[in-house]
Structures are given as structure tokens and as C-alpha cells.
Design an enzyme around this catalytic site. Structure first.
Site, PDB file in Angstrom:
ATOM      1  N   ASP A   1       0.934  -1.355  -0.266  1.00 38.80           N
ATOM      2  CA  ASP A   1      -0.005   0.243   0.312  1.00 38.80           C
ATOM      3  C   ASP A   1       0.953   1.269  -0.389  1.00 38.80           C
ATOM      4  O   ASP A   1       0.362   2.032   0.732  1.00 38.80           O
ATOM      5  CB  ASP A   1      -0.840   0.110   1.380  1.00 38.80           C
ATOM      6  CG  ASP A   1       0.262  -0.257   2.090  1.00 38.80           C
ATOM      7  OD1 ASP A   1       0.848  -0.276   2.258  1.00 38.80           O
ATOM      8  OD2 ASP A   1      -0.378   0.188   3.532  1.00 38.80           O
TER       9      ASP A   1
ATOM     10  N   HIS B   1      23.986   0.170 -18.260  1.00 33.78           N
ATOM     11  CA  HIS B   1      22.241   0.472 -17.755  1.00 33.78           C
ATOM     12  C   HIS B   1      23.207  -0.308 -15.992  1.00 33.78           C
ATOM     13  O   HIS B   1      21.792  -0.262 -15.647  1.00 33.78           O
ATOM     14  CB  HIS B   1      21.751   0.132 -18.091  1.00 33.78           C
ATOM     15  CG  HIS B   1      20.927   0.974 -19.129  1.00 33.78           C
ATOM     16  ND1 HIS B   1      19.900   0.636 -19.861  1.00 33.78           N
ATOM     17  CD2 HIS B   1      21.419   2.224 -19.238  1.00 33.78           C
ATOM     18  CE1 HIS B   1      19.714   1.877 -20.691  1.00 33.78           C
ATOM     19  NE2 HIS B   1      20.264   2.507 -20.686  1.00 33.78           N
TER      20      HIS B   1
ATOM     21  N   ASP C   1      27.162   8.048 -13.880  1.00 36.54           N
ATOM     22  CA  ASP C   1      26.349   8.716 -14.790  1.00 36.54           C
ATOM     23  C   ASP C   1      25.231   9.173 -13.469  1.00 36.54           C
ATOM     24  O   ASP C   1      24.766   8.254 -12.922  1.00 36.54           O
ATOM     25  CB  ASP C   1      25.982   7.084 -15.959  1.00 36.54           C
ATOM     26  CG  ASP C   1      24.718   8.525 -16.400  1.00 36.54           C
ATOM     27  OD1 ASP C   1      24.222   9.676 -16.768  1.00 36.54           O
ATOM     28  OD2 ASP C   1      24.813   7.776 -17.921  1.00 36.54           O
TER      29      ASP C   1
ATOM     30  N   ASP D   1      21.830  15.831 -16.431  1.00 34.74           N
ATOM     31  CA  ASP D   1      22.818  13.963 -17.122  1.00 34.74           C
ATOM     32  C   ASP D   1      23.273  14.379 -17.695  1.00 34.74           C
ATOM     33  O   ASP D   1      24.031  14.724 -18.638  1.00 34.74           O
ATOM     34  CB  ASP D   1      21.371  13.619 -18.242  1.00 34.74           C
ATOM     35  CG  ASP D   1      22.250  12.359 -18.971  1.00 34.74           C
ATOM     36  OD1 ASP D   1      22.970  11.353 -17.549  1.00 34.74           O
ATOM     37  OD2 ASP D   1      21.813  11.851 -19.719  1.00 34.74           O
TER      38      ASP D   1
ATOM     39  N   HIS E   1      26.426   2.664 -28.525  1.00 32.34           N
ATOM     40  CA  HIS E   1      25.214   3.622 -28.780  1.00 32.34           C
ATOM     41  C   HIS E   1      25.655   4.593 -28.754  1.00 32.34           C
ATOM     42  O   HIS E   1      26.708   4.887 -29.512  1.00 32.34           O
ATOM     43  CB  HIS E   1      24.902   4.121 -26.632  1.00 32.34           C
ATOM     44  CG  HIS E   1      26.365   4.769 -26.007  1.00 32.34           C
ATOM     45  ND1 HIS E   1      26.183   6.235 -25.803  1.00 32.34           N
ATOM     46  CD2 HIS E   1      26.592   3.846 -24.873  1.00 32.34           C
ATOM     47  CE1 HIS E   1      27.195   6.241 -25.223  1.00 32.34           C
ATOM     48  NE2 HIS E   1      28.126   5.277 -24.839  1.00 32.34           N
TER      49      HIS E   1
ATOM     50  N   HIS F   1      21.212  12.564 -26.912  1.00 29.49           N
ATOM     51  CA  HIS F   1      19.408  12.147 -26.801  1.00 29.49           C
ATOM     52  C   HIS F   1      19.046  14.322 -26.118  1.00 29.49           C
ATOM     53  O   HIS F   1      19.817  14.514 -25.821  1.00 29.49           O
ATOM     54  CB  HIS F   1      18.966  10.998 -25.516  1.00 29.49           C
ATOM     55  CG  HIS F   1      19.611  10.841 -24.692  1.00 29.49           C
ATOM     56  ND1 HIS F   1      19.153  12.173 -23.392  1.00 29.49           N
ATOM     57  CD2 HIS F   1      20.643  10.816 -23.535  1.00 29.49           C
ATOM     58  CE1 HIS F   1      19.860  11.840 -22.107  1.00 29.49           C
ATOM     59  NE2 HIS F   1      21.356  11.123 -22.363  1.00 29.49           N
TER      60      HIS F   1
ATOM     61  N   HIS G   1      15.256  11.675 -20.648  1.00 23.16           N
ATOM     62  CA  HIS G   1      15.867  11.197 -22.669  1.00 23.16           C
ATOM     63  C   HIS G   1      14.680  12.038 -22.915  1.00 23.16           C
ATOM     64  O   HIS G   1      12.966  11.520 -22.748  1.00 23.16           O
ATOM     65  CB  HIS G   1      15.664   9.928 -22.791  1.00 23.16           C
ATOM     66  CG  HIS G   1      16.631   9.180 -22.280  1.00 23.16           C
ATOM     67  ND1 HIS G   1      16.565   7.553 -22.303  1.00 23.16           N
ATOM     68  CD2 HIS G   1      18.141   9.974 -22.095  1.00 23.16           C
ATOM     69  CE1 HIS G   1      17.767   7.133 -22.451  1.00 23.16           C
ATOM     70  NE2 HIS G   1      18.531   8.592 -21.500  1.00 23.16           N
TER      71      HIS G   1
ATOM     72  N   GLU H   1      27.623  12.588 -25.343  1.00 22.78           N
ATOM     73  CA  GLU H   1      27.850  11.615 -24.626  1.00 22.78           C
ATOM     74  C   GLU H   1      28.443  10.107 -25.162  1.00 22.78           C
ATOM     75  O   GLU H   1      28.500   9.081 -25.279  1.00 22.78           O
ATOM     76  CB  GLU H   1      27.066  11.319 -22.842  1.00 22.78           C
ATOM     77  CG  GLU H   1      25.813  10.541 -24.295  1.00 22.78           C
ATOM     78  CD  GLU H   1      24.540  10.037 -23.023  1.00 22.78           C
ATOM     79  OE1 GLU H   1      24.996   9.355 -22.005  1.00 22.78           O
ATOM     80  OE2 GLU H   1      23.433  10.722 -23.175  1.00 22.78           O
TER      81      GLU H   1
ATOM     82  N   TYR I   1      33.821   1.054 -24.287  1.00 21.46           N
ATOM     83  CA  TYR I   1      33.756   0.153 -23.210  1.00 21.46           C
ATOM     84  C   TYR I   1      34.903  -1.228 -23.840  1.00 21.46           C
ATOM     85  O   TYR I   1      34.242  -1.909 -25.045  1.00 21.46           O
ATOM     86  CB  TYR I   1      31.983  -0.698 -23.153  1.00 21.46           C
ATOM     87  CG  TYR I   1      31.753   0.932 -23.621  1.00 21.46           C
ATOM     88  CD1 TYR I   1      31.636   2.052 -22.351  1.00 21.46           C
ATOM     89  CD2 TYR I   1      31.014   1.470 -23.967  1.00 21.46           C
ATOM     90  CE1 TYR I   1      30.590   3.045 -21.685  1.00 21.46           C
ATOM     91  CE2 TYR I   1      30.428   2.893 -24.363  1.00 21.46           C
ATOM     92  CZ  TYR I   1      30.233   3.951 -22.641  1.00 21.46           C
ATOM     93  OH  TYR I   1      29.489   4.699 -22.404  1.00 21.46           O
TER      94      TYR I   1
ATOM     95  N   ARG J   1      33.349   6.891 -20.426  1.00 21.90           N
ATOM     96  CA  ARG J   1      31.898   7.207 -20.650  1.00 21.90           C
ATOM     97  C   ARG J   1      32.309   9.421 -20.462  1.00 21.90           C
ATOM     98  O   ARG J   1      32.687   9.242 -18.745  1.00 21.90           O
ATOM     99  CB  ARG J   1      30.562   6.888 -21.106  1.00 21.90           C
ATOM    100  CG  ARG J   1      29.396   8.575 -21.321  1.00 21.90           C
ATOM    101  CD  ARG J   1      28.173   6.941 -21.901  1.00 21.90           C
ATOM    102  NE  ARG J   1      27.391   7.451 -20.293  1.00 21.90           N
ATOM    103  CZ  ARG J   1      27.472   6.345 -19.984  1.00 21.90           C
ATOM    104  NH1 ARG J   1      27.691   5.303 -20.396  1.00 21.90           N
ATOM    105  NH2 ARG J   1      27.079   5.817 -18.510  1.00 21.90           N
TER     106      ARG J   1
ATOM    107  N   GLU K   1      29.943  13.050 -20.580  1.00 23.86           N
ATOM    108  CA  GLU K   1      28.534  12.941 -21.257  1.00 23.86           C
ATOM    109  C   GLU K   1      28.738  14.612 -20.310  1.00 23.86           C
ATOM    110  O   GLU K   1      28.081  14.911 -19.153  1.00 23.86           O
ATOM    111  CB  GLU K   1      27.518  12.374 -20.506  1.00 23.86           C
ATOM    112  CG  GLU K   1      25.845  13.241 -20.820  1.00 23.86           C
ATOM    113  CD  GLU K   1      25.551  12.514 -19.929  1.00 23.86           C
ATOM    114  OE1 GLU K   1      25.249  10.950 -19.316  1.00 23.86           O
ATOM    115  OE2 GLU K   1      23.828  11.956 -21.113  1.00 23.86           O
TER     116      GLU K   1
HETATM  117  N1  GLY Z   1      21.995   8.519 -17.777  1.00 20.13           N
HETATM  118  C1  GLY Z   1      20.880   7.907 -18.880  1.00 20.13           C
HETATM  119  C2  GLY Z   1      21.510   8.349 -19.728  1.00 20.13           C
HETATM  120  O1  GLY Z   1      23.037   9.253 -20.430  1.00 20.13           O
HETATM  121  O2  GLY Z   1      20.901   8.076 -21.054  1.00 20.13           O
HETATM  122 MN    MN Z   2      24.002   9.753 -18.771  1.00 23.50          MN
HETATM  123 MN    MN Z   3      22.553  10.449 -21.344  1.00 20.06          MN
END
Ligand code: GLY
Ligand code: MN
Ligand code: MN
Length: 421
Positions: free
Chosen positions: A23, A226, A243, A254, A333, A337, A344, A367, A371, A388, A390
Site C-alpha cells: 500500500d 545500465h 552517470d 544528465d 550507443h 539525446h 530522454h 556522451e 567500453y 564515458r 557526458e
Molecule cells: N543517464 C542516461 C543517459 O545517459 O542517457
Molecule cells: Mn547519462
Molecule cells: Mn544521457
């Protein structure tokens, strides 16, 4: 409302409360489209726009005031507050919507509505239209067309106003401070969740929340894109990739940085890092008005492929490696974005078959990453390195405006900051 025209009506439901377990509910987060149009932060509400309606164009249906319920769950604006504090032309109790809304829809021929996102609300909209259709023999008129509201609204959200950019700059600033805090406090032997805790502390201290689950990946965990488990111990000699961004006043940041757990890059780590950094700077340079959406990515792919070839991780001519997508085993990737109220964010990346052109007011992340899988296929000295970098970039008439520029990313500057910690 100008885009809809005078025979249209837009109907938007507030986000429903989401159960967490048994609940207990998740903390409430209003639907971004709903908040964008209303600034109204309560569940069980419906916003209605009726352009040109003489007795009111912006209507809000919301919960009535109820002292007993407010004692448990907090303040409710009530219909009077919706008019007084949120600029509604008129407001009604949400429980009366079935009696009131069909009568307003009757004079409209097009319904603007985001179909298929909320099955329960889809059913209500169908019921309201059907109740008008069944009155057809009595001369009652029913709307004939449904139009996807998201198409218009998401294009509006893609172009940020000055006040939206300033909110995003504030969200970036808080995340920058949190990344600095984490870098300074990192020591070998700590656990990934302890660094996550530094972010939560710094975000809440500034009235912000996480805009997504933070990723804190030590060593090869950085190669799991992820990774949110954040439970491993950080080892001397490894890198850690973080991240993490926040949401402040409904706008997200982000940011990713990757740094050495012990404060010093090894030669191999530095070599890979320099490639990602060069790729990111090349991509930011292409994040300018008039370029198409994919140009920053093309620039990053070029630098990364060239770098991997130089390190001996790819073999072949540069044009062929790029054409064959050989870099994808290390960089799988895209380079960015849209960023805004949602991490996103909404907005089309293509117009028809063509990449969209970048314009002032759009905000994107940049970003790139490398890897290197932790497998015997690759030289031992590079295995399990994941990097990475970003940043959040607003496109302006004067060029890329890096909202997160306060955060170090040159390897020497990272080492210096970590020594200071
Ligand atoms: N943290 C999500 C991305 O970098 O897209
Ligand atoms: Mn990110
Ligand atoms: Mn991102």
C-alpha cells in the site's frame, strides 16, 4: 491553442499515483506534458484547452478541498485555488467531469489527445465521445476526429525558452557540485553505493531529486551500460564511471564522468580516456545551429575509430572501419539525446527520412564512450576499461553552450581535484 484552431479541444490527464509495494506509493511526479501546460502538481486532475470558448479557454478539473484528507496527504488547491493560483479560466471538481466535459466537447470537431498512454483514461475519453454519439438523434453533435496532441506539444517542448534554459543550467550546476563531491571523496575500498550516497545528499541539499537511477560502476561494471546495482567495492587501480544527474524544478541534468579510484590514471586508462575526451570535444564542436542531428555522432565515431586503431584494438583502413561499424563493439550507443523535463526528452530526431537540423533552444547531451569487454579477445591491459564523458549542451546563436561546463574533464584537472579532496 493557436495551432489547434477554434474547433479543437485538448484533453490531458495528470499522472496517476504509482504503487511501489503493497500500500506504499512512489513519490508523486506530475506528467511532464501536463506540468508544462499547467504548472499544476496534483494527481487526479484533467486539463482542458478549448481555444476561443467565450466562457473560458483553460479549464482544470481537480480534487475538491477536503480537510480530513488534507490532514493525511497534504494541501489541495481545490477548484478555487486552480483559478486563483494556476490561471485556470474555470475549474470544477474532478468527480463532476462526466457531467460537464461532454457538453463542452459537443461544440468541437477535433479532440487533441495522447492516445494509448493511459488505458483507463482512454476509456473515459471514449465514453464521453460515445455519450455524445448516442445523442445524435436528438441533434447532439460529436467530435469526428482524434489528433495526437503529443505531436504539437513535443515540438514545443523541444525548443526551450530562456527560463527553461536557466532552470536547466541550475539543474546542471547542482549535478556538477555532486560529481565534484564524489570525486573528492573517492578512496580505494569504498563501495559504489557510498558514492551514490554523495549524490543523493548533494541533490537533496539543493531541493533536487535524481532524474534517473545513478550509475556508479567501478572497473568492468562501467561496461554494463545500465548498471544500477552499485554494490561492488572500488578497487585500487580501477576506474569508476558515474552517470548521475538531478531534476530541479522539473528540469533534468544528465552528466557522466569517469575517473581513477586511486586518483591517478594508468597509462592505458589515460590513453583510452584521451580518445573519449577528444571525441566528446569534436562532437560538442559539431553541436551547432544548422548541423543535422547526427553530425556530432559522426564526429565522435571518427575520433573513436581512429583512436582504437592507434591503440591496436581495431585493424583496417579508417574509412572501411567506419563504414563497417567496427567501432560498435566498443561504442554501441548514440552520442546524445534530447534533454529537458524528461531525461530522454521528447522531440523527433528525424523529419521524414532526414535527420533534424539543430536549432537555437534545443538541448542535447553529448556522451561518447569506449567500453572494452572484459574478455580474452582483447589485450589484458585494456580489458574491462569503460569510459564515458557526458555533458549537457544548449544550442545557441553563439554556438554550443555547455550547461555542465563547470565540471572538470581533462585528466590532469581530475587528478588535481582528487588530490585536493
Ligand atoms: N543517464 C542516461 C543517459 O545517459 O542517457
Ligand atoms: Mn547519462
Ligand atoms: Mn544521457
Amino acid at each position: 491553442m493557436r495551432m489547434m484552431g477554434n474547433d479543437g479541444i485538448a484533453i490531458l490527464p495528470a499522472a496517476p499515483l504509482q504503487p511501489r509495494s503493497r500500500d506504499v506509493e512512489h513519490r508523486y511526479r506530475q506528467d511532464s506534458d501536463f506540468y508544462y501546460l499547467t504548472g499544476f502538481d496534483e494527481p487526479e486532475a484533467v486539463a482542458v484547452l478549448v481555444p476561443g470558448r467565450e466562457s473560458g479557454e483553460f479549464l482544470l478539473f481537480c480534487r475538491e478541498k477536503n480537510p480530513e484528507k488534507e490532514l493525511w496527504d497534504g494541501h489541495r488547491a481545490g477548484p478555487e485555488g486552480a483559478v486563483r493560483d494556476f490561471g485556470a479560466d474555470d475549474a470544477f471538481p474532478i468527480n463532476d467531469i462526466d457531467d460537464i466535459l461532454p457538453g463542452i466537447m459537443e461544440s468541437c470537431s477535433r479532440v487533441y489527445y495522447a492516445m494509448g498512454l493511459n488505458a483507463e483514461f482512454d476509456g473515459h475519453v471514449a465514453d464521453w465521445v460515445n455519450s455524445l454519439r448516442s445523442g445524435g438523434s436528438r441533434g447532439v453533435h460529436a467530435p469526428q476526429e482524434f489528433v495526437a496532441l503529443d505531436h504539437l506539444l513535443h515540438d514545443m517542448r523541444l525548443y526551450k525558452s530562456r527560463s527553461e534554459i536557466s532552470a536547466m543550467r541550475r539543474a546542471a550546476k547542482v549535478a556538477v557540485a555532486a560529481h565534484e563531491r564524489a570525486m573528492k571523496s573517492t578512496r580505494p575500498g569504498m563501495y559504489e553505493y557510498e558514492l551514490e550516497a554523495e549524490f543523493l545528499y548533494e541533490f537533496r541539499r539543493h531541493d533536487a531529486w535524481t532524474s534517473y537511477s545513478p550509475i556508479v560502476g567501478g572497473g568492468a561494471n562501467a561496461c554494463t551500460l545500465h548498471y544500477v546495482t552499485n554494490r561492488d567495492q572500488l578497487k585500487d587501480g580501477d576506474l569508476v564511471l558515474i552517470d548521475a544527474g538531478c531534476e530541479l524544478d522539473f528540469y533534468a541534468s544528465d552528466i557522466t564522468r569517469t575517473f581513477p579510484v586511486n586518483g591517478r590514471f594508468s597509462p592505458e586508462q589515460r590513453a583510452v580516456y584521451e580518445i573519449v575526451l577528444e571525441a566528446q570535444l569534436a562532437a560538442i564542436e559539431k553541436t551547432v545551429k544548422g548541423n543535422h542531428w547526427d553530425e556530432p555522432h559522426d564526429a565522435a565515431v571518427r575520433v573513436i575509430t581512429r583512436g582504437l586503431r592507434k591503440l591496436g584494438l581495431l585493424d583496417g583502413t579508417l574509412p572501411k572501419l567506419i563504414k563497417d561499424g567496427a567501432y560498435r563493439q566498443f561504442f554501441m550507443h548514440k552520442t546524445g539525446h534530447w534533454l529537458g523535463m524528461d531525461v530522454h526528452d521528447v522531440g523527433d530526431y528525424k523529419v521524414g527520412d532526414e535527420w533534424r537540423l539543430l536549432e537555437s533552444g534545443m538541448v542535447t547531451t553529448v556522451e561518447p564512450g569506449i567500453y572494452i569487454p572484459n574478455t580474452r579477445k582483447y589485450p589484458a591491459k585494456f580489458r574491462g576499461i569503460g569510459i564515458r564523458i557526458e555533458d549537457d549542451v544548449a544550442i545557441t546563436a553563439k554556438g554550443p553552450d555547455v550547461l555542465s561546463k563547470g565540471l572538470v574533464k581533462e585528466p590532469d584537472a581530475i587528478e588535481a581535484l582528487m588530490q585536493a579532496g
